[in-house]
Design an enzyme around this catalytic site. Structure first.
Site, PDB file in Angstrom:
ATOM      1  N   HIS A  94      -7.303   2.709   3.687  1.00 15.85           N
ATOM      2  CA  HIS A  94      -7.111   3.469   4.920  1.00 15.85           C
ATOM      3  C   HIS A  94      -8.410   3.628   5.717  1.00 15.85           C
ATOM      4  CE1 HIS A  94      -3.225   4.696   3.241  1.00 15.85           C
ATOM      5  NE2 HIS A  94      -2.939   5.231   4.415  1.00 15.85           N
ATOM      6  N   CYS A 120     -11.100   2.803  -0.033  1.00 20.78           N
ATOM      7  CA  CYS A 120      -9.692   3.124   0.194  1.00 20.78           C
ATOM      8  C   CYS A 120      -9.333   2.326   1.427  1.00 20.78           C
ATOM      9  CB  CYS A 120      -9.500   4.615   0.457  1.00 20.78           C
ATOM     10  SG  CYS A 120      -7.854   5.015   1.083  1.00 20.78           S
ATOM     11  N   ASP A 161       0.874  -1.187   0.000  1.00 21.19           N
ATOM     12  CA  ASP A 161       0.000   0.000   0.000  1.00 21.19           C
ATOM     13  C   ASP A 161       0.910   1.236   0.000  1.00 21.19           C
ATOM     14  OD1 ASP A 161      -2.385   1.582   0.209  1.00 21.19           O
ATOM     15  OD2 ASP A 161      -2.103   1.750   2.363  1.00 21.19           O
ATOM     16  N   SER A 162       0.289   2.389  -0.153  1.00 14.00           N
ATOM     17  CA  SER A 162       1.058   3.634  -0.084  1.00 14.00           C
ATOM     18  C   SER A 162       1.445   3.972   1.348  1.00 14.00           C
ATOM     19  CB  SER A 162       0.212   4.782  -0.635  1.00 14.00           C
ATOM     20  OG  SER A 162      -0.970   4.893   0.146  1.00 14.00           O
ATOM     21  N   THR A 183      -6.429   2.585  -4.947  1.00 13.94           N
ATOM     22  CA  THR A 183      -5.943   3.520  -5.962  1.00 13.94           C
ATOM     23  C   THR A 183      -4.988   2.795  -6.915  1.00 13.94           C
ATOM     24  OG1 THR A 183      -6.069   5.253  -4.277  1.00 13.94           O
ATOM     25  CG2 THR A 183      -4.898   5.789  -6.305  1.00 13.94           C
ATOM     26  N   CYS A 218      -4.440  -1.697  -1.855  1.00 13.34           N
ATOM     27  CA  CYS A 218      -4.646  -0.276  -2.132  1.00 13.34           C
ATOM     28  C   CYS A 218      -5.599  -0.163  -3.323  1.00 13.34           C
ATOM     29  CB  CYS A 218      -3.300   0.365  -2.468  1.00 13.34           C
ATOM     30  SG  CYS A 218      -3.421   2.070  -3.016  1.00 13.34           S
ATOM     31  N   TYR A 233      -0.997   8.409  -2.709  1.00 13.26           N
ATOM     32  CA  TYR A 233      -1.300   8.045  -4.095  1.00 13.26           C
ATOM     33  C   TYR A 233      -2.547   8.774  -4.611  1.00 13.26           C
ATOM     34  CZ  TYR A 233       1.881   3.981  -4.243  1.00 13.26           C
ATOM     35  OH  TYR A 233       2.979   3.160  -4.264  1.00 13.26           O
TER      36      TYR A 233
HETATM   37  N1  DGL Z   1      -4.785   3.217   0.736  1.00 15.26           N
HETATM   38  C1  DGL Z   1      -4.885   3.683  -0.580  1.00 15.26           C
HETATM   39  C2  DGL Z   1      -6.156   3.224  -1.262  1.00 15.26           C
HETATM   40  O1  DGL Z   1      -6.699   2.196  -0.930  1.00 15.26           O
HETATM   41  C3  DGL Z   1      -4.476   5.075  -0.982  1.00 15.26           C
HETATM   42  C4  DGL Z   1      -4.199   6.150  -0.006  1.00 15.26           C
HETATM   43  C5  DGL Z   1      -3.356   7.256  -0.628  1.00 15.26           C
HETATM   44  O2  DGL Z   1      -2.147   7.077  -0.678  1.00 15.26           O
HETATM   45  O3  DGL Z   1      -3.917   8.270  -1.067  1.00 15.26           O
HETATM   46  O4  DGL Z   1      -6.631   3.841  -2.185  1.00 15.26           O
END
Ligand code: DGL
Length: 264
Positions: free
Chosen positions: A191, A189, A11-12, A77, A75, A43
């Site tokens: 997060h 997302c 992940d980011s 994204t 992730c 990301y």
């Molecule tokens: N956790 C990531 C996602 O599922 C992206 C978060 C980010 O870096 O903006 O999209």
């Protein structure tokens, strides 16, 4: 015979921990390498071209280095933009994370669902495609939030976050025309499940939240069902850029079996 190859999750930032949690619950016998690309974070505000250039190249390096049995792009994204490119570049199974629109549509009774993701994710044709295939009779409303990613990162670092910020995010989704009908929200997302309680409190009314973590865990278990496992499973968190790892983040990683921390 023992097979030491880990499962690599990517992940980011710390978001992929919401995928690692349910996966480890199903597969505690596996070793995990969790990679946070903090060098490329966030990301969600990057262009498609940037993600498409960065993610396959980085994963190629990571696979060479850690020799995993399977890669999980934890992730949304990165997955909605680069999953196909990563799959064609790597010679091993790659599980992606795509917005859980299908399970949300299966559960919604009001036939109005919300998709909360990063700005980059909510504008992807992938989301149009999932909506057209699995939620034809639903209104699908979207909202992108970079702020919520920051809040989740702060929360995992033990920093205080302001309930007003979560209310503003939920208002961005529920305040849209037709938003009052939403009964199910896709946390698109990785997060966001980390702050699901805060989001539920901020919504002001009962909502069902759905994310891809449990489905990914089942998929990984299925893909590895006949495999052997390490005699002594390990867990390691790798960051792509130097950072201060304070006690709360260290504890959050350790709680999820990531006892070792290293910089790539
Ligand atoms: N956790 C990531 C996602 O599922 C992206 C978060 C980010 O870096 O903006 O999209």
């Amino acid at each position: 015979m023992a097979d030491d190859r880990p499962i690599l999750m990517f992940d980011s930032g710390v978001g992929g921990l919401s995928v690692l949690g349910p996966t480890r619950a199903l597969l505690p016998q596996a070793s995990y390498v969790y990679v946070a690309d903090n060098g490329g974070f966030p990301y969600g505000i990057r262009s498609e071209a940037e993600i498409a250039a960065r993610v396959p190249a980085l994963l190629g390096r990571l696979v060479e280095r850690y020799r995993p049995r399977l890669v999980v792009i934890a992730c949304n994204t990165a997955s909605t933009i680069a999953l196909a490119a990563v799959r064609s570049a790597l010679d091993l199974p790659v599980v992606g994370t795509v917005p859980a629109i299908k399970p949300a549509a299966e559960q919604s009774t009001s036939r109005a669902i919300g998709v909360l993701g990063t700005d980059a994710t909510v504008r992807q044709p992938y989301v149009d495609d999932l909506s057209a295939r699995f939620a034809t009779d639903c209104a699908v409303l979207r909202h992108g939030s970079a702020r919520l990613v920051e809040l989740a990162e702060a929360r995992l670092r033990g920093q205080p976050t302001d309930p007003a910020d979560y209310r503003a995010v939920m208002a961005g989704l529920l305040g849209q025309p037709g938003g009052d009908r939403i009964d199910t929200v896709v946390l698109a997302c990785t997060h966001f499940p980390l702050v699901a309680e805060e989001l539920a409190a901020a919504a002001g009314r009962p909502l069902r939240f759905v994310d891809g973590g449990p489905g990914i865990a089942r998929r990984v278990a299925h893909l590895t069902q006949d495999q052997d496992w390490p005699a002594a499973p390990t867990g390691e968190a790798i960051f792509t850029a130097p950072l201060e790892v304070g006690a709360p983040l260290r504890a959050a990683l350790a709680e999820r079996g990531l006892g070792r921390i290293a910089i790539l």
